[in-house]
Design an enzyme around this catalytic site. Structure first.
Site, mmCIF file in Angstrom:
data_model
loop_
_atom_site.group_PDB
_atom_site.id
_atom_site.type_symbol
_atom_site.label_atom_id
_atom_site.label_comp_id
_atom_site.label_asym_id
_atom_site.label_seq_id
_atom_site.Cartn_x
_atom_site.Cartn_y
_atom_site.Cartn_z
ATOM 1 N N GLY A 176 0.728 -1.143 -0.143
ATOM 2 C CA GLY A 176 -0.215 -0.094 0.069
ATOM 3 C C GLY A 176 0.841 1.200 0.014
ATOM 4 N N ASP A 179 10.836 6.037 -5.764
ATOM 5 C CA ASP A 179 9.955 5.042 -5.391
ATOM 6 C C ASP A 179 10.799 3.451 -5.862
ATOM 7 O OD1 ASP A 179 7.871 3.267 -5.171
ATOM 8 O OD2 ASP A 179 6.976 3.405 -7.087
ATOM 9 N N ASN A 200 8.904 2.230 -0.233
ATOM 10 C CA ASN A 200 9.106 3.609 -0.467
ATOM 11 C C ASN A 200 8.362 4.301 0.533
ATOM 12 O OD1 ASN A 200 6.725 2.700 -2.397
ATOM 13 N ND2 ASN A 200 6.480 4.722 -1.650
#
Lengths: 251, 528
Positions: free
Chosen positions: B186, B297, B254
């Site tokens: 998520g 990311d 991340n």
């Protein structure tokens, strides 16, 4: 401009505001019955008497205490279970719900026995050798963890006294003789044109190519569970039925 | 024979109980005929000592059976195999047991899912864990489910997190002695990440380690303002375990939002890190942050590979980590000390690493309003798919992606369950992205050989004592390469892209290889 979040909020509102009305018009019920028989009956039984799914032929449904809850379950399914949601229109869902409500127009069952004593009968008969309750027990026979939600007391009584009248759908007893002379008996797990998988009565899984077998005898409507008629007193039978009816599953 | 006679015989037989006790997983290397845990063993080398299929005969490998999944989502499963049964997951959150001999299903658990599930990159699942007589499945609606391994019946079903907030479970859980370890996905939704442990019997949560520290906890001051509440650092790839040190190793993803550093000034612990936890308590023993304050990311959610080897004349307990950011790392797994860091793929985001392993960032690659080009793109030089280490060749193998991206800064406003990233990506005009299978020196990261595989791959690797490395391509080829040279010795066109890790096992004494490709699971063996 309507932002993406506003669209989502609107969509949520529309879903929540979908008509939950269970309209008991005769036409609706007939349509509901047709839909029920094609979409629901294979799990809930043609007359709603349960099986793989819940027994619906009872006055009070455990998960659907009111019309709104019943509508929501048919529409969206039950998360984490085999009960799926449906792509039906709200009117179709309402008509199924109306029909399901007619299935429940029965008197509450009389359950004379004592469930706690019934648990002792269950243990004394070593039912757990073949059946599972709360994750404990054998797997040759049907799992009984929520049998009380899926079957009526009358059905369970019949199953105890005359097991081969109500062998569960798809349950198939096998007798197998291998080409090297081993004789095995068990319950079918899966089969295709060339192979068969089954569990013997200890629960052990076997897989054979059919070319490895001399005999593959299908014993439909046979049960490895003997009748308990004459082996239990009326009181013991009542108690055992009361225990089984009390098994509603963990959730 | 009447069945009553059978029943009488049955009474004398002890019923089958615990199938996979912890001790079997601990000693999984001693039974290479099975595949008991995600990476084969707790050390996560994804290496098998099976050698029936070898350099000399692999060219005769042929399909045995194929299982077709229902879903057309990416099929990322890494199967488990024990005692004649293969346990797989199917997207989105289903589990199926297959008869090893025939490929025929024994049971399937099909989960009804609620509306409104969000997952950044597909409603996928990478596999189950086995412990004793249960199968453990994480779901995209962020539950953990225990199933009866014999029947697929639900034993318990607990909520890990609230899926409407962007949480999902796609990772294969890891079974330890008396705990099921589960990570969370998520990182693109402003979640606050964690790693959890559950009681295998009851489903009760035993501990939670927040990968973003809360107020008063060490590391909390590495987040400006209240940014920690949406700090990300998910844990969506299965880690490794060292039973002697009793340490659990897990990579973290991340920080959120992915591409905007300004709103979360600081190092953003413990995002982009390898964390070592005490599995009994969930307490942090050490951490190494590969990438402080990531704005590209580059989730450090890879499989940590454990290796004992001599480094600089000293025997060391190491952890090897080919990172999505394009650097190959070697750490001391007792202390977390940084030992080696060297690029194994084209990368432009860092000018280098300093003596402590901290990157010297290239400011030109920071996402900007006008667009900034960076290598690799946010799919990474590596990703969740597994590397493998072969003790036979003493090489570590990694599928490598070489592809750039141009990142344009965008607004990111946090709303529960909504994308919270902060940039858009454009491809590099005229670029032909490339993929490689690379063999590296495990102690230096130096390239030993490479095999071009056309498009940047999403397949994991497995090495075997047959002298082989197995891999797959986006074009649907599944192949075996010579582990010493990279020569392709066998290949098979599966007809679907490979987004999965291979495994191997024995069935009736014969060695098989299994891989998911497209919507199907394939098994291969030598002719009988």
């Amino acid at each position: 401009m309507l932002g993406p979040s506003a669209v989502v909020v609107l969509a949520v509102f529309v879903v929540l505001a979908a008509p939950p009305v269970v309209v008991a018009q005769p036409a609706d019920i007939e349509q509901g019955q047709r839909l029920y028989e094609s979409l629901c009956g294979s799990c809930h039984g043609p007359q709603g008497n349960g099986g793989r799914g819940a027994n619906l032929a009872q006055p009070r449904l455990r998960r659907a205490s009111d019309d709104q809850a019943l509508f929501n379950i048919i529409r969206r399914g039950i998360r984490g279970t085999e009960m799926p949601g449906s792509p039906l229109t709200p009117i179709q869902v309402s008509s199924i719900a109306a029909y399901v409500k007619t299935l429940g127009r029965v008197a509450p069952e009389d359950i004379p026995g004592d469930g706690r004593r019934g648990a002792a009968v269950y243990a004394g008969l070593d039912c757990a050798r073949c059946h599972t309750v709360r994750g404990r027990g054998g797997i040759v026979g049907p799992d009984l963890d929520d049998i009380g939600a899926r079957r009526s007391a009358a059905h369970l009584r019949e199953a105890l006294l005359d097991p081969e009248v109500s062998v569960p759908t798809g349950f198939l007893l096998l007798r197998v003789v291998t080409r090297d002379g081993r004789v095995l008996s068990g319950v079918r797990v899966n089969e295709d044109g060339f192979s068969i998988q089954f569990r013997d009565l200890t629960g052990r899984l076997h897989s054979f190519w059919k070319t490895e077998l001399d005999t593959l005898e299908q014993q439909w409507q046979r049960s490895p569970m003997g009748s308990y008629a004459g082996r239990l007193t009326t009181e013991q039978t009542d108690d055992l039925v009361a225990y089984l009816v009390s098994l509603k599953g963990a959730r | 024979m009447p069945w009553l006679v059978v029943l009488v015989l049955v009474v004398a037989v002890v019923p089958v109980t615990a199938q996979v006790p912890y001790e079997r997983i601990l000693d999984a290397a001693s039974e290479p005929e099975h595949w008991l845990t995600y990476s084969g063993t707790y050390g996560a080398q994804r290496y098998s000592t099976l050698d029936q299929i070898s350099r000399d005969n692999v060219e005769r490998l042929q399909p045995a059976w194929v299982y077709q999944a229902r879903s057309t989502q990416k099929f990322e499963v890494s199967p488990l195999v024990v005692d004649g049964v293969m346990y797989i997951t199917e997207a989105p959150s289903d589990a199926t047991a297959l008869d090893l001999r025939t490929g025929r299903p024994i049971w399937s658990y099909r989960r009804s899912l609620p509306q409104g599930i969000v997952t950044c990159c597909g409603q996928v699942n990478r596999g189950v864990a086995l412990l004793d007589d249960q199968v453990f499945l994480g779901t995209v609606d962020a539950h953990l489910v225990a199933l009866d391994a014999r029947t697929g019946r639900v034993r318990w079903d607990v909520e890990v997190a609230d899926y409407t907030q962007g949480y999902a479970v796609t990772v294969a859980p890891l079974a330890l002695r008396d705990k099921i370890i589960v990570g969370i996905a998520g990182g693109e939704y402003g979640i606050r990440g964690f790693l959890d442990a559950y009681d295998p019997t009851t489903g009760e949560r035993l501990w939670r380690f927040w990968t973003v520290p809360g107020p008063g906890e060490p590391g909390h001051d590495t987040w400006s303002g209240d940014s920690w509440e949406r700090g990300g650092a998910p844990t969506w790839v299965t880690g490794a375990y060292d039973p002697e040190l009793d340490l659990l190793y897990w990579g973290t993803g991340n920080p959120g939002p992915d591409f905007i550093g300004e709103v979360r000034r600081g190092d953003n612990l413990y995002s982009e890190s390898l964390i070592a936890l005490d599995p009994d308590t969930g307490e942090l023993v050490w951490y190494f942050q590969f990438l402080p304050h990531d704005i590209h990311d580059y989730d450090s959610t890879q499989v940590p590979v454990l290796l004992d080897a001599e480094l600089g004349g000293t025997p060391r307990k190491l952890v090897l980590f080919p990172n999505r950011n394009g650097f190959y790392y070697v750490l001391d797994r007792v202390t977390g000390e940084f030992l080696v860091g060297t690029p194994f793929a084209r990368q432009t985001w860092a000018l280098g690493l300093d003596d402590t392993g901290r990157p010297i960032e290239n400011a030109e690659t920071i996402p900007s309003v006008d667009g900034a080009l960076v290598y690799p793109d946010d799919d990474g030089a590596a990703n969740w798919y597994s590397p493998t280490y072969s003790p036979q060749t003493n090489l570590i193998y990694q599928n490598v992606r070489e592809k750039g991206g141009i990142y344009y800064l965008a607004d990111a406003t946090y709303e529960p369950g909504k994308i919270y990233m902060g940039a858009s990506r454009r491809v590099v005009a005229g670029e032909d992205p490339r993929g490689f299978l690379r063999a590296l020196n495990p102690l230096t990261g130096d390239l030993v050989w490479e095999l071009p595989v056309h498009s940047p791959p999403w397949a994991g690797l497995m090495s075997t004592a047959g002298g082989l490395v197995f891999s797959g391509t986006m074009e649907g080829d599944f192949f075996a390469a010579d582990a010493r040279t990279g020569d392709v010795l066998w290949r098979f066109q599966t007809g679907g892209a490979v987004y999965a890790n291979p495994i191997t096992y024995l069935s009736e004494g014969r060695q098989f290889i299994a891989i998911a490709a497209g919507s199907a699971l394939f098994t291969f063996a030598l002719p009988e």
